[in-house]
Write a protein that holds these residues in place. Sequence first.
Motif, PDB file in Angstrom:
ATOM      1  N   TYR A 295      -6.014   6.196  11.172  1.00 38.93           N
ATOM      2  CA  TYR A 295      -7.003   5.307  11.307  1.00 38.93           C
ATOM      3  C   TYR A 295      -6.556   3.977  10.683  1.00 38.93           C
ATOM      4  CZ  TYR A 295     -11.440   3.803  10.512  1.00 38.93           C
ATOM      5  OH  TYR A 295     -12.819   2.722   9.555  1.00 38.93           O
ATOM      6  N   ALA A 296      -6.793   3.104   9.109  1.00 38.26           N
ATOM      7  CA  ALA A 296      -6.445   1.688   9.050  1.00 38.26           C
ATOM      8  C   ALA A 296      -5.949   1.371  10.119  1.00 38.26           C
ATOM      9  CB  ALA A 296      -5.912   1.794   7.568  1.00 38.26           C
ATOM     10  N   ALA A 297      -4.855   1.929  10.913  1.00 41.86           N
ATOM     11  CA  ALA A 297      -4.695   0.946  12.131  1.00 41.86           C
ATOM     12  C   ALA A 297      -5.052   0.261  12.407  1.00 41.86           C
ATOM     13  CB  ALA A 297      -2.869   1.205  12.474  1.00 41.86           C
ATOM     14  N   TRP A 298      -5.637   1.892  13.533  1.00 45.27           N
ATOM     15  CA  TRP A 298      -6.665   1.807  14.578  1.00 45.27           C
ATOM     16  C   TRP A 298      -8.379   1.199  14.433  1.00 45.27           C
ATOM     17  CZ3 TRP A 298     -11.671   3.965  14.505  1.00 45.27           C
ATOM     18  CH2 TRP A 298     -11.950   3.036  15.882  1.00 45.27           C
ATOM     19  N   ARG A 299      -8.532   0.604  12.969  1.00 45.04           N
ATOM     20  CA  ARG A 299      -9.674   0.151  12.861  1.00 45.04           C
ATOM     21  C   ARG A 299      -9.133  -1.412  13.106  1.00 45.04           C
ATOM     22  NH1 ARG A 299     -15.119   2.077  11.716  1.00 45.04           N
ATOM     23  NH2 ARG A 299     -16.294  -0.535  11.573  1.00 45.04           N
ATOM     24  N   LYS A 300      -8.261  -2.256  12.717  1.00 46.59           N
ATOM     25  CA  LYS A 300      -8.079  -2.936  12.465  1.00 46.59           C
ATOM     26  C   LYS A 300      -7.612  -3.477  13.579  1.00 46.59           C
ATOM     27  CE  LYS A 300      -5.205  -3.747   8.658  1.00 46.59           C
ATOM     28  NZ  LYS A 300      -3.687  -3.948   7.838  1.00 46.59           N
ATOM     29  N   VAL A 301      -7.381  -2.682  15.085  1.00 49.42           N
ATOM     30  CA  VAL A 301      -7.577  -2.867  16.421  1.00 49.42           C
ATOM     31  C   VAL A 301      -8.762  -2.509  16.729  1.00 49.42           C
ATOM     32  CG1 VAL A 301      -6.741  -2.347  18.912  1.00 49.42           C
ATOM     33  CG2 VAL A 301      -5.194  -2.426  16.839  1.00 49.42           C
ATOM     34  N   TYR A 302      -9.937  -1.479  16.795  1.00 50.70           N
ATOM     35  CA  TYR A 302     -11.304  -1.729  17.203  1.00 50.70           C
ATOM     36  C   TYR A 302     -11.712  -2.748  16.584  1.00 50.70           C
ATOM     37  CZ  TYR A 302     -15.426   0.420  17.349  1.00 50.70           C
ATOM     38  OH  TYR A 302     -16.942   0.474  18.087  1.00 50.70           O
ATOM     39  N   ASP A 303     -12.282  -3.415  14.802  1.00 48.66           N
ATOM     40  CA  ASP A 303     -12.822  -4.395  14.688  1.00 48.66           C
ATOM     41  C   ASP A 303     -12.114  -5.835  15.727  1.00 48.66           C
ATOM     42  OD1 ASP A 303     -14.019  -2.820  12.995  1.00 48.66           O
ATOM     43  OD2 ASP A 303     -12.383  -3.061  11.250  1.00 48.66           O
ATOM     44  N   ALA A 304     -10.775  -6.035  16.011  1.00 42.33           N
ATOM     45  CA  ALA A 304     -10.777  -6.763  16.184  1.00 42.33           C
ATOM     46  C   ALA A 304     -11.191  -7.072  18.108  1.00 42.33           C
ATOM     47  CB  ALA A 304      -9.322  -6.985  16.880  1.00 42.33           C
TER      48      ALA A 304
ATOM     49  N   LYS B 131     -14.654  -6.008  18.581  1.00 42.65           N
ATOM     50  CA  LYS B 131     -15.589  -6.969  19.080  1.00 42.65           C
ATOM     51  C   LYS B 131     -15.844  -7.826  19.913  1.00 42.65           C
ATOM     52  CE  LYS B 131     -16.386  -4.088  15.061  1.00 42.65           C
ATOM     53  NZ  LYS B 131     -17.735  -3.674  13.568  1.00 42.65           N
TER      54      LYS B 131
ATOM     55  N   GLY C  60      -3.896   0.915  19.280  1.00 38.32           N
ATOM     56  CA  GLY C  60      -4.321   1.294  17.906  1.00 38.32           C
ATOM     57  C   GLY C  60      -4.242   2.198  17.834  1.00 38.32           C
TER      58      GLY C  60
END
Length: 89
Positions: free
Chosen positions: A13-22, A24, A75
Amino acid sequence: MTMLFVRHEVSDYAAWRKVYDAFKPVQKANGVIAEAVFQAIDNPNDITVTHEFATPEAAEAFGKLEELRAAMRTGGVLGAPKVWMTNKV
């Protein structure tokens, strides 16, 4: 308003979230009005994402973006996501 729901499992999740936030800025440039991320209570890597659009056509176009597919791969999305759309009534 059209809501696009995407449920998938991710490897981390933490790795996925970084990609998701980038991602936006791409969301905003492609019609995303609002978004939210939800985690399953019993599995933090089981993610459901919602994206709100003005029209079903905008949601469909967003879902077909190659940039979106690439971000999902980067992600760590596992398998094919479950995707559905609804209209607010």
